[in-house]
Enzyme design. Structure first.
Site, PDB file in Angstrom:
ATOM      1  CG  HIS A   1      -6.700 -10.167   2.230  1.00 22.56           C
ATOM      2  ND1 HIS A   1      -6.435 -11.507   2.082  1.00 22.56           N
ATOM      3  CD2 HIS A   1      -7.634  -9.865   1.309  1.00 22.56           C
ATOM      4  CE1 HIS A   1      -7.159 -11.986   1.080  1.00 22.56           C
ATOM      5  NE2 HIS A   1      -7.884 -11.019   0.591  1.00 22.56           N
TER       6      HIS A   1
ATOM      7  CG  PHE B   1      -7.700  -6.167 -11.767  1.00 19.07           C
ATOM      8  CD1 PHE B   1      -8.255  -6.705 -10.618  1.00 19.07           C
ATOM      9  CD2 PHE B   1      -8.231  -4.986 -12.270  1.00 19.07           C
ATOM     10  CE1 PHE B   1      -9.300  -6.059  -9.960  1.00 19.07           C
ATOM     11  CE2 PHE B   1      -9.273  -4.336 -11.623  1.00 19.07           C
ATOM     12  CZ  PHE B   1      -9.799  -4.880 -10.473  1.00 19.07           C
TER      13      PHE B   1
ATOM     14  CG  ASP C   1      -3.241 -11.782 -12.395  1.00 13.81           C
ATOM     15  OD1 ASP C   1      -2.992 -12.309 -11.316  1.00 13.81           O
ATOM     16  OD2 ASP C   1      -4.117 -12.204 -13.171  1.00 13.81           O
TER      17      ASP C   1
ATOM     18  CG  ASP D   1      -9.445  -9.800 -10.618  1.00 11.35           C
ATOM     19  OD1 ASP D   1      -8.831  -9.572  -9.559  1.00 11.35           O
ATOM     20  OD2 ASP D   1      -8.885 -10.017 -11.696  1.00 11.35           O
TER      21      ASP D   1
ATOM     22  CG  ASP E   1      -8.252 -13.411  -2.387  1.00 13.94           C
ATOM     23  OD1 ASP E   1      -9.208 -12.681  -2.057  1.00 13.94           O
ATOM     24  OD2 ASP E   1      -7.073 -13.007  -2.474  1.00 13.94           O
TER      25      ASP E   1
HETATM   26  N1  LIG Z   1      -6.097 -10.139 -11.107  1.00 19.74           N
HETATM   27  C1  LIG Z   1      -5.570  -9.927  -9.911  1.00 19.74           C
HETATM   28  N2  LIG Z   1      -4.237  -9.866  -9.809  1.00 19.74           N
HETATM   29  C2  LIG Z   1      -3.731  -9.648  -8.578  1.00 19.74           C
HETATM   30  C3  LIG Z   1      -4.498  -9.481  -7.431  1.00 19.74           C
HETATM   31  C4  LIG Z   1      -3.596  -9.276  -6.366  1.00 19.74           C
HETATM   32  C5  LIG Z   1      -3.917  -9.101  -4.911  1.00 19.74           C
HETATM   33  N3  LIG Z   1      -5.132  -8.391  -4.684  1.00 19.74           N
HETATM   34  C6  LIG Z   1      -5.647  -8.502  -3.331  1.00 19.74           C
HETATM   35  C7  LIG Z   1      -6.634  -7.458  -3.071  1.00 19.74           C
HETATM   36  C8  LIG Z   1      -7.861  -7.956  -3.026  1.00 19.74           C
HETATM   37  C9  LIG Z   1      -7.870  -9.381  -3.322  1.00 19.74           C
HETATM   38  O1  LIG Z   1      -8.716 -10.079  -2.428  1.00 19.74           O
HETATM   39  C10 LIG Z   1      -6.422  -9.804  -3.162  1.00 19.74           C
HETATM   40  O2  LIG Z   1      -6.248 -10.291  -1.860  1.00 19.74           O
HETATM   41  C11 LIG Z   1      -2.307  -9.312  -6.906  1.00 19.74           C
HETATM   42  N4  LIG Z   1      -2.433  -9.539  -8.220  1.00 19.74           N
HETATM   43  C12 LIG Z   1      -1.414  -9.741  -9.255  1.00 19.74           C
HETATM   44  O3  LIG Z   1      -1.091 -11.134  -9.229  1.00 19.74           O
HETATM   45  C13 LIG Z   1       0.317 -11.287  -9.430  1.00 19.74           C
HETATM   46  C14 LIG Z   1       0.892 -11.712  -8.111  1.00 19.74           C
HETATM   47  O4  LIG Z   1       0.655 -13.101  -7.973  1.00 19.74           O
HETATM   48  P1  LIG Z   1       1.535 -13.852  -6.856  1.00 19.74           P
HETATM   49  O5  LIG Z   1       3.023 -13.589  -7.228  1.00 19.74           O
HETATM   50  O6  LIG Z   1       1.156 -15.302  -6.959  1.00 19.74           O
HETATM   51  O7  LIG Z   1       1.170 -13.213  -5.517  1.00 19.74           O
HETATM   52  C15 LIG Z   1       0.833  -9.908  -9.823  1.00 19.74           C
HETATM   53  O8  LIG Z   1       0.658  -9.713 -11.208  1.00 19.74           O
HETATM   54  C16 LIG Z   1      -0.122  -9.000  -9.059  1.00 19.74           C
HETATM   55  O9  LIG Z   1      -0.216  -7.705  -9.628  1.00 19.74           O
HETATM   56  C17 LIG Z   1      -5.908  -9.539  -7.560  1.00 19.74           C
HETATM   57  O10 LIG Z   1      -6.695  -9.388  -6.603  1.00 19.74           O
HETATM   58  N5  LIG Z   1      -6.381  -9.750  -8.827  1.00 19.74           N
END
Ligand SMILES: Nc1nc2c(c(CN[C@H]3C=C[C@H](O)[C@@H]3O)cn2[C@@H]2O[C@H](COP(=O)(O)O)[C@@H](O)[C@H]2O)c(=O)[nH]1
Length: 369
Positions: free
Chosen positions: A77, A270, A272, A341, A346
């Site tokens: 990224h 995770f 979210d 996840d 993504d």
């Molecule tokens: N389950 C899960 N939740 C994740 C991520 C990530 C980013 N991870 C990066 C690292 C490796 C991956 O390839 C991603 O590029 C952020 N979040 C959560 O989402 C919400 C943000 O949403 P929005 O406001 O739309 O950007 C917020 O609760 C945030 O904590 C994930 O990976 N998994």
């Protein structure tokens, strides 16, 4: 003991393992998956559709293979800093700071008016606005990833944090005061227990991701993402930011050094507000009519409420069922819940960027995600 005499204790362990009496994967447990299954077994507003999960497993696996999803995807990224750039200890401090504040970016304002960070000539929203703001602060010489700074009430003030997270629109970053409180608490705990360095926390976990998650939940209130469900004596542990911290370390260090965890596959999805959204749009989880209406009309769903606990826990359990289905369909695959996840997050972000979201994500404002 001469070199060629094996250690009797080791021999005994090996014998137990060969007799199937010892799963070498014993060790600390977070209890998240067990709690998720309990909530799923008692959920009435969220259901999991096994047929949709089987179909999703095939589609997800094929697309992850095609895109070559691996821990290296993290560094791919463009906005994530690299180890080479920062050095290992500064990388740990960056990831720790990022996942300390990795929550609640959503906005009800139109795209052009929502909280947005301008960095390197581009506009970043959501999770990426956090990464951009931290990098911009470091570029400006603000030690935003330094726990001494977090504790310094003269230097690290709410106004300084407003400056770090200044938006190019009129909307302020959500929960800014809560974010300052997280930094203050983390700075205090790191000072008291870990000589001010998050790297010492990782050393204390001794190579176990589950132990790291448990240490974070034990020592930091702001990572203790656990909630009572239906009056149950033992709270249900979700531990989303503690788990994604371990996962982000594993990914950015590609399973080496500070990212070397022998039990990384124990971590769950995770919980979210994005992954439940894509699971619902794929038909893997479905909602009771009242819950579905609440989500579609973007009603606030209180943090820790029964509905919210069902949403988060059933999503964790659903991704576990998809993971098991992927392994069943592809016995030699090395995918874990983390990579699934990351792929799901993504993917929903790509769908959002392309205007292809079919259902809204749920609206809960909290420091947990
Ligand atoms: N389950 C899960 N939740 C994740 C991520 C990530 C980013 N991870 C990066 C690292 C490796 C991956 O390839 C991603 O590029 C952020 N979040 C959560 O989402 C919400 C943000 O949403 P929005 O406001 O739309 O950007 C917020 O609760 C945030 O904590 C994930 O990976 N998994």
């Amino acid at each position: 003991m001469s070199d060629d005499e094996a250690d009797p204790e080791l021999l005994a362990l090996l014998r137990q393992h060969l007799q199937g009496k010892l799963t070498l994967h014993d060790g600390p447990e977070t209890g998240v998956l067990q709690g998720a299954e309990y909530v799923y077994d008692n959920a009435i507003d969220v259901a999991i559709d096994m047929r949709a999960c089987k179909n999703a497993a095939a589609v997800i696996y094929a697309q992850m293979q095609q895109k070559g999803y691996s821990p290296a995807t993290w560094a791919a990224h463009e906005l994530h800093p690299s180890r080479a750039e920062l050095g290992d200890d500064a990388m740990v401090a960056f990831v720790f700071t990022m996942d300390l504040l990795n929550f609640s970016f959503w906005s009800e304002l139109p795209e052009a008016e929502r909280f947005t960070i301008e960095y390197r000539g581009r506009r970043w929203t959501g999770y990426w606005s956090l990464v951009a703001a931290l990098r911009r602060a470091l570029d400006e010489g603000i030690p935003i990833t330094d726990s001494h700074f977090w504790q310094d009430e003269e230097e690290c003030t709410l106004d300084v944090l407003r400056h770090v997270f200044r938006s190019c629109t009129n909307e302020e970053m959500p929960l800014l005061a809560e974010r300052l409180a997280c930094l203050r608490e983390a700075g205090q705990v790191l000072y008291e227990k870990y000589e001010c360095h998050p790297a010492n926390l990782i050393d204390e976990a001794n190579g176990s991701a589950a132990a790291l998650v448990n240490l974070l939940a034990r020592d930091f209130k702001c990572f203790r993402d656990e909630h009572v469900f239906e009056g149950r004596r033992k709270p249900i542990r979700i531990l989303k930011r503690a788990q994604i911290l371990a996962a982000d370390l594993w990914a950015c260090f590609e399973g080496e050094g500070y990212g070397d965890f022998w039990d990384i596959d124990k971590l769950t999805m995770f919980a979210d507000y994005r992954v439940p959204q894509i699971l619902n749009s794929m038909g893997c989880i479905s909602y009771s009519p009242p819950l579905s209406t609440a989500i579609r009309t973007k009603r606030d769903i209180p943090s820790g409420s029964n509905w919210e606990m069902q949403l988060r826990a059933c999503s964790i359990w659903c991704v576990e069922l998809i993971r098991r289905e992927i392994v069943k369909q592809n016995p030699d695959c090395r995918l874990n819940a983390i990579l699934i996840d990351f792929f799901l997050y993504d993917t929903i972000k790509e769908m959002e960027a392309a205007g292809q979201e079919t259902v809204p994500h749920h609206r809960t404002r909290s420091i947990w995600y």
